[in-house]
Design a protein around this motif. Structure first.
Motif, PDB file in Angstrom:
ATOM      1  N   SER A  80     -73.408  27.251  40.078  1.00 53.16           N
ATOM      2  CA  SER A  80     -74.730  27.581  40.218  1.00 53.16           C
ATOM      3  C   SER A  80     -75.521  26.899  41.213  1.00 53.16           C
ATOM      4  O   SER A  80     -74.788  25.750  41.705  1.00 53.16           O
ATOM      5  N   GLU A  81     -76.717  27.196  41.538  1.00 52.84           N
ATOM      6  CA  GLU A  81     -77.358  26.340  42.368  1.00 52.84           C
ATOM      7  C   GLU A  81     -77.398  24.956  42.013  1.00 52.84           C
ATOM      8  O   GLU A  81     -77.319  24.086  43.037  1.00 52.84           O
ATOM      9  N   HIS A  82     -77.738  24.765  40.812  1.00 48.54           N
ATOM     10  CA  HIS A  82     -77.860  23.213  40.621  1.00 48.54           C
ATOM     11  C   HIS A  82     -76.844  22.638  39.977  1.00 48.54           C
ATOM     12  O   HIS A  82     -76.799  21.362  40.057  1.00 48.54           O
ATOM     13  N   ARG A  83     -75.800  23.178  39.523  1.00 49.26           N
ATOM     14  CA  ARG A  83     -74.510  22.543  39.049  1.00 49.26           C
ATOM     15  C   ARG A  83     -73.347  23.330  39.695  1.00 49.26           C
ATOM     16  O   ARG A  83     -73.066  24.507  39.702  1.00 49.26           O
ATOM     17  N   ARG A  84     -72.446  22.276  40.292  1.00 46.89           N
ATOM     18  CA  ARG A  84     -71.351  22.586  41.170  1.00 46.89           C
ATOM     19  C   ARG A  84     -70.108  22.194  40.695  1.00 46.89           C
ATOM     20  O   ARG A  84     -69.567  21.451  41.533  1.00 46.89           O
ATOM     21  N   PRO A  85     -69.614  22.473  39.465  1.00 48.20           N
ATOM     22  CA  PRO A  85     -68.402  21.588  38.965  1.00 48.20           C
ATOM     23  C   PRO A  85     -67.274  22.016  39.841  1.00 48.20           C
ATOM     24  O   PRO A  85     -67.120  23.090  40.357  1.00 48.20           O
ATOM     25  N   ILE A  86     -66.106  21.103  39.931  1.00 49.23           N
ATOM     26  CA  ILE A  86     -64.820  21.290  40.450  1.00 49.23           C
ATOM     27  C   ILE A  86     -64.036  21.221  39.597  1.00 49.23           C
ATOM     28  O   ILE A  86     -63.898  20.220  38.829  1.00 49.23           O
ATOM     29  N   ILE A  87     -63.333  22.424  39.256  1.00 49.68           N
ATOM     30  CA  ILE A  87     -62.382  22.541  38.040  1.00 49.68           C
ATOM     31  C   ILE A  87     -61.020  22.119  38.618  1.00 49.68           C
ATOM     32  O   ILE A  87     -60.244  22.462  39.727  1.00 49.68           O
ATOM     33  N   GLY A  88     -60.361  21.195  37.690  1.00 45.24           N
ATOM     34  CA  GLY A  88     -59.024  20.723  38.144  1.00 45.24           C
ATOM     35  C   GLY A  88     -57.794  21.730  37.667  1.00 45.24           C
ATOM     36  O   GLY A  88     -58.094  22.701  36.650  1.00 45.24           O
ATOM     37  N   PRO A  89     -56.457  21.643  37.922  1.00 46.92           N
ATOM     38  CA  PRO A  89     -55.643  22.471  37.706  1.00 46.92           C
ATOM     39  C   PRO A  89     -55.181  22.657  36.119  1.00 46.92           C
ATOM     40  O   PRO A  89     -54.609  23.367  35.751  1.00 46.92           O
ATOM     41  N   LEU A  90     -55.382  21.323  35.373  1.00 43.06           N
ATOM     42  CA  LEU A  90     -55.058  21.376  34.177  1.00 43.06           C
ATOM     43  C   LEU A  90     -56.473  21.689  33.108  1.00 43.06           C
ATOM     44  O   LEU A  90     -56.007  21.618  31.948  1.00 43.06           O
ATOM     45  N   ASP A  91     -57.340  21.870  33.569  1.00 48.94           N
ATOM     46  CA  ASP A  91     -58.581  22.134  32.880  1.00 48.94           C
ATOM     47  C   ASP A  91     -58.472  23.573  31.764  1.00 48.94           C
ATOM     48  O   ASP A  91     -58.815  23.347  30.767  1.00 48.94           O
ATOM     49  N   GLY A  92     -58.005  24.578  32.649  1.00 44.57           N
ATOM     50  CA  GLY A  92     -57.863  25.810  31.970  1.00 44.57           C
ATOM     51  C   GLY A  92     -56.678  25.858  31.038  1.00 44.57           C
ATOM     52  O   GLY A  92     -56.798  26.206  29.800  1.00 44.57           O
ATOM     53  N   LEU A  93     -55.626  25.094  31.406  1.00 40.20           N
ATOM     54  CA  LEU A  93     -54.432  25.103  30.535  1.00 40.20           C
ATOM     55  C   LEU A  93     -54.763  24.404  29.463  1.00 40.20           C
ATOM     56  O   LEU A  93     -54.348  24.939  28.267  1.00 40.20           O
ATOM     57  N   ALA A  94     -55.512  23.250  29.423  1.00 45.66           N
ATOM     58  CA  ALA A  94     -55.698  22.219  28.178  1.00 45.66           C
ATOM     59  C   ALA A  94     -56.471  23.095  27.198  1.00 45.66           C
ATOM     60  O   ALA A  94     -56.297  22.914  26.119  1.00 45.66           O
ATOM     61  N   ILE A  95     -57.332  24.017  27.749  1.00 45.31           N
ATOM     62  CA  ILE A  95     -58.217  24.606  26.893  1.00 45.31           C
ATOM     63  C   ILE A  95     -57.512  25.907  26.178  1.00 45.31           C
ATOM     64  O   ILE A  95     -57.786  26.205  24.863  1.00 45.31           O
ATOM     65  N   ALA A  96     -56.763  26.408  26.922  1.00 43.83           N
ATOM     66  CA  ALA A  96     -55.942  27.472  26.135  1.00 43.83           C
ATOM     67  C   ALA A  96     -54.943  26.808  25.243  1.00 43.83           C
ATOM     68  O   ALA A  96     -54.641  27.482  24.269  1.00 43.83           O
ATOM     69  N   ILE A  97     -54.342  25.818  25.528  1.00 41.67           N
ATOM     70  CA  ILE A  97     -53.522  25.187  24.511  1.00 41.67           C
ATOM     71  C   ILE A  97     -54.290  24.727  23.362  1.00 41.67           C
ATOM     72  O   ILE A  97     -53.952  24.884  22.241  1.00 41.67           O
ATOM     73  N   ILE A  98     -55.263  24.103  23.537  1.00 36.94           N
ATOM     74  CA  ILE A  98     -56.332  23.775  22.434  1.00 36.94           C
ATOM     75  C   ILE A  98     -56.516  24.998  21.412  1.00 36.94           C
ATOM     76  O   ILE A  98     -56.323  25.062  20.264  1.00 36.94           O
ATOM     77  N   LYS A  99     -56.828  26.278  22.121  1.00 41.65           N
ATOM     78  CA  LYS A  99     -57.265  27.165  21.298  1.00 41.65           C
ATOM     79  C   LYS A  99     -55.950  27.798  20.702  1.00 41.65           C
ATOM     80  O   LYS A  99     -56.136  28.471  19.456  1.00 41.65           O
ATOM     81  N   THR A 100     -54.816  27.928  21.145  1.00 40.95           N
ATOM     82  CA  THR A 100     -53.557  28.419  20.720  1.00 40.95           C
ATOM     83  C   THR A 100     -53.161  27.412  19.612  1.00 40.95           C
ATOM     84  O   THR A 100     -52.780  27.909  18.575  1.00 40.95           O
ATOM     85  N   GLY A 101     -53.282  26.178  19.872  1.00 38.78           N
ATOM     86  CA  GLY A 101     -52.784  25.287  18.723  1.00 38.78           C
ATOM     87  C   GLY A 101     -53.718  25.370  17.475  1.00 38.78           C
ATOM     88  O   GLY A 101     -53.409  24.970  16.560  1.00 38.78           O
ATOM     89  N   SER A 102     -55.117  25.803  17.752  1.00 34.89           N
ATOM     90  CA  SER A 102     -55.917  25.710  16.666  1.00 34.89           C
ATOM     91  C   SER A 102     -55.820  27.236  16.033  1.00 34.89           C
ATOM     92  O   SER A 102     -56.563  27.312  14.794  1.00 34.89           O
ATOM     93  N   GLY A 103     -54.936  28.192  16.239  1.00 33.59           N
ATOM     94  CA  GLY A 103     -54.707  29.343  15.744  1.00 33.59           C
ATOM     95  C   GLY A 103     -54.846  30.506  16.256  1.00 33.59           C
ATOM     96  O   GLY A 103     -54.697  31.678  15.655  1.00 33.59           O
ATOM     97  N   SER A 104     -55.442  30.809  17.631  1.00 33.53           N
ATOM     98  CA  SER A 104     -55.571  31.796  18.293  1.00 33.53           C
ATOM     99  C   SER A 104     -54.257  32.676  18.652  1.00 33.53           C
ATOM    100  O   SER A 104     -53.565  31.730  19.313  1.00 33.53           O
ATOM    101  N   ASN A 105     -54.221  33.591  18.495  1.00 31.95           N
ATOM    102  CA  ASN A 105     -53.177  34.664  18.754  1.00 31.95           C
ATOM    103  C   ASN A 105     -53.581  35.616  19.841  1.00 31.95           C
ATOM    104  O   ASN A 105     -52.708  36.563  20.129  1.00 31.95           O
ATOM    105  N   LEU A 106     -54.619  35.385  20.483  1.00 30.78           N
ATOM    106  CA  LEU A 106     -54.997  36.165  21.637  1.00 30.78           C
ATOM    107  C   LEU A 106     -55.495  35.510  22.743  1.00 30.78           C
ATOM    108  O   LEU A 106     -56.748  34.861  22.186  1.00 30.78           O
ATOM    109  N   LEU A 107     -55.261  35.446  23.916  1.00 26.25           N
ATOM    110  CA  LEU A 107     -55.776  34.640  24.872  1.00 26.25           C
ATOM    111  C   LEU A 107     -56.503  35.612  26.028  1.00 26.25           C
ATOM    112  O   LEU A 107     -56.052  36.297  26.721  1.00 26.25           O
ATOM    113  N   GLY A 108     -57.832  35.604  25.933  1.00 26.09           N
ATOM    114  CA  GLY A 108     -58.552  36.452  26.779  1.00 26.09           C
ATOM    115  C   GLY A 108     -59.455  35.501  27.699  1.00 26.09           C
ATOM    116  O   GLY A 108     -59.946  34.485  27.140  1.00 26.09           O
ATOM    117  N   TYR A 109     -59.425  36.002  28.940  1.00 25.93           N
ATOM    118  CA  TYR A 109     -59.957  34.839  29.987  1.00 25.93           C
ATOM    119  C   TYR A 109     -61.257  35.537  30.557  1.00 25.93           C
ATOM    120  O   TYR A 109     -61.407  36.783  30.716  1.00 25.93           O
TER     121      TYR A 109
END
Length: 663
Positions: free
Chosen positions: A156-185
């Motif tokens: 956004s205009e006021h917040r410009r985060p730089i996302i790393g290569p592991l950020d998305g994998l980490a969250i997907a692993i977290i949700k899967t390990g927590s019980g999620s059986n469907l990954l939607g992005y």
């Protein structure tokens, strides 16, 4: 008065028409007709609690009325979601950053990097909207699915985060390990906002009152597949999880999550277990966005299952920062039981001679395998130590890599091979399905399979391709091809002609296409000392979109005043520098007139100008000083109702330059 997103009859009429059109366009594509559409999201971020349940139910009924009959209907589940009981499935999300927040402080805590059950997440979307009172939903009634996992994030205009290569994998692993059986992005592939007649369809403050300002055109999102079609570094990480789920998802799906209590995500190793009966997967994470985590020393798990306790690995291991893993427990491999492994399952390939299983190393963790002795006649490791105990074999000190494998001969004469790829190799692995056959490759280039043809693309003209299917044949017509045959794979070297792309970046001067117009007169005398030299530019603005901004860039060697559509612009014009004059609000659709008034001076003085208009649909209009700007000399400055007489073509001055230090 129409109340949107409600059961107001006028709004319902429009929604009914909308659903009818969607149904017409989806004919033949629904799951019931053999198509890919298995679900419909009825609303998005509908935070009205019980007050909105009747509307969600009406949307579902309307969808079904028009033939939109699918296995599941969903809504976003966070905040005070409206969830009519047992009628829709609430779906969840999680993002690495929060570019929608209204402040500019550093965000230090993100619950998406901790294993947790579905909860009423207050962090997605904005930090202004308040929930509709106390509204509790029994989320245990529903399967745990996600629809908005961010591999990347928008800016956004006021917040410009730089996302790393592991950020998305980490969250997907977290949700899967927590019980999620469907990954939607949201979103897996970045894109470009379409340019409409009036707008570019982006969310912004100026037109819509939205709380954030996003780019007009780019919707790159730092996604796994970028707006340009390039593969982001995150793509190579997340696809390893997708391969695991495609291969072993049927084993994982019925497993229930077991989550530890009160682990400090910023300091401690994060872990969770999904288990059923005597089998399980351990999900681990020593990663937290924006924080260098300490290496976790002497890690060893004690897992209590239905019929036994398993302590593994046999020797405690150190888990460095940025390690993310899935480790199997009591994993069935063609009736050979893998008791545990500190390496992640990738896939299985069956051939005439043997069944090949592939695992990948997780970052810097030393792989160790333990097999139950039952059913095994012989076992050996070409790059590791094999120890036999009364109930199991333990293989340790492995050197992960394409040539690292374990050979197992079963008591019924079958052969299994286990290859342990290194972490670096795992980023270059590609798994495809062609009809009923699986194809596994390792390459320094990118691959995709289409119409039974393997396409290899990348930056380097020297491309290597390793096929783990020995019968795989390659025809690289017109390319230099070398082939090496190994025990468990075939290696191809392909040399393609190099393409040199020479990019010339040239800075365009702001007045590149503008002419200098002479403002001075031959001689200033007592009888013309109070005169002005006027310059008039008339132009038409016919763009259907409203004007977003309009600017005048002006450099003049003498002072002047500016009038736009008969209104004096009370902004200072400084000689000999580039002035940036805001014309927004002065210019309008249709016919426009600009007038510049220069007091008489003698010598060889001139000015140069550029008008730049930006529209809400991202179109631009540029107007430069040239011979179409007319000039006249006058003692009085013309009133709105008076005509300017004796207009002439201006005199072009050559040899003038804008000094770089004035830009």
């Amino acid at each position: 008065y129409l109340k949107d997103r409600s059961n107001h009859p006028v709004y319902q009429q429009y929604v009914d028409r909308y659903y009818c059109e969607i149904a017409n366009q989806l004919k033949g594509l629904l799951y019931k007709d053999g198509g890919p559409v298995i679900g419909i999201q009825l609303e998005n971020e509908y935070w009205r609690g019980q007050q909105g349940e009747s509307h969600i139910l009406w949307l579902k009924q309307t969808a079904r009325k028009h033939g939109l009959d699918v296995p599941m209907y969903t809504i976003t589940g966070w905040r005070a979601a409206s969830v009519p009981k047992d009628e829709v499935i609430p779906l969840w999300g999680g993002y690495p950053a929060e570019p929608w927040t209204t402040h500019i402080k550093k965000i230090k805590t993100n619950s998406n990097f901790s294993f947790q059950l579905p909860m009423n997440d207050e962090s997605i979307g904005n930090d202004l909207v308040k929930p509709y009172g106390n509204y509790l939903v029994d989320y245990t009634r529903y399967p745990y699915f996600t629809c908005e996992l961010g591999i990347g994030n928008q800016i956004s205009e006021h917040r410009r985060p730089i996302i790393g290569p592991l950020d998305g994998l980490a969250i997907a692993i977290i949700k899967t390990g927590s019980g999620s059986n469907l990954l939607g992005y949201y979103v897996f592939t970045g894109g470009t906002n379409p340019t409409g007649v009036y707008t570019t369809l982006e969310e912004n403050k100026e037109e819509t009152g939205y709380w954030n300002e996003y780019p007009d055109i780019s919707y790159d999102f730092q996604a796994a597949i970028r707006e340009t079609g390039e593969l982001a570094p995150s793509y190579y990480q997340i696809k390893k999880l997708h391969y695991f789920l495609n291969e072993f998802g049927s084993d994982l799906a019925p497993m229930l999550p077991v989550l530890p209590d009160d682990l400090d995500a910023k300091k401690a190793l994060q872990y969770a277990i999904r288990a059923k009966n005597n089998s399980a997967f351990v999900f681990g994470l020593n990663y937290y966005r924006g924080i260098q985590k300490a290496e976790q020393k002497d890690v060893q798990f004690d897992i209590k299952l239905a019929e036994e306790n398993i302590i593994f690995p046999s020797q405690a291991v150190n888990i460095p920062d940025s390690t993310i893993f899935i480790w199997p427990i009591n994993f069935n491999m063609d009736d050979v039981l893998l008791k545990y492994a500190t390496a992640q399952p990738l896939c299985m390939l069956a051939s005439k001679d043997a069944t090949d299983w592939y695992f990948i190393q997780n970052h810097g963790v030393q792989p160790e395998f333990a097999f139950a002795v039952s059913g095994i006649e012989e076992i050996e490791a070409n790059k590791g130590n094999v120890r036999k105990y009364p109930n199991q074999y333990i293989i340790s000190n492995l050197e992960p890599g394409i040539n690292c494998f374990i050979k197992i001969k079963t008591t019924d004469g079958r052969q299994l091979r286990v290859t342990v790829l290194s972490y670096e190799e795992s980023n270059k692995i590609w798994l495809f399905r062609e009809k009923d056959k699986k194809l596994l490759f390792l390459s320094n280039s990118n691959l995709y399979l289409q119409n039974n043809k393997l396409h290899i693309f990348g930056e380097s003209p020297d491309r290597s391709l390793i096929s783990f299917n020995n019968e795989f044949k390659i025809n690289a017509s017109g390319k230099e091809l070398k082939k090496e045959l190994r025990d468990t794979y075939v290696k191809f070297h392909i040399q393609v002609p190099a393409k040199d792309i020479n990019v010339l970046i040239e800075k365009r001067p702001i007045f590149e296409n503008a002419s200098w117009l002479k403002t001075s007169v031959d001689e200033v005398e007592e009888n013309n000392k109070l005169f002005n030299k006027l310059f008039i530019k008339e132009f038409s603005i016919g763009n259907p979109s409203p004007i977003k901004s309009s600017k005048l860039y002006l450099m003049s060697e003498t002072a002047c005043r500016i009038k736009a559509n008969n209104k004096w612009i009370n902004q200072m014009v400084n000689p000999n520098i580039v002035n940036n004059i805001d014309l927004t609000g002065y210019l309008k659709k249709g016919e426009n007139q600009l007038m510049f008034a220069f007091p008489f001076v003698d010598g060889n003085k001139a000015f140069v100008a550029k008008i730049e208009l930006d529209y809400f649909n991202s179109d631009q209009l540029e107007i430069f000083t040239d011979r179409t700007w007319l000039t006249a000399e006058s003692y009085t400055l013309p009133a709105p109702w008076s005509l300017i007489s004796n207009l002439n073509e201006p005199e072009i001055v050559t040899g003038k330059k804008v000094k770089s230090n004035t830009l």
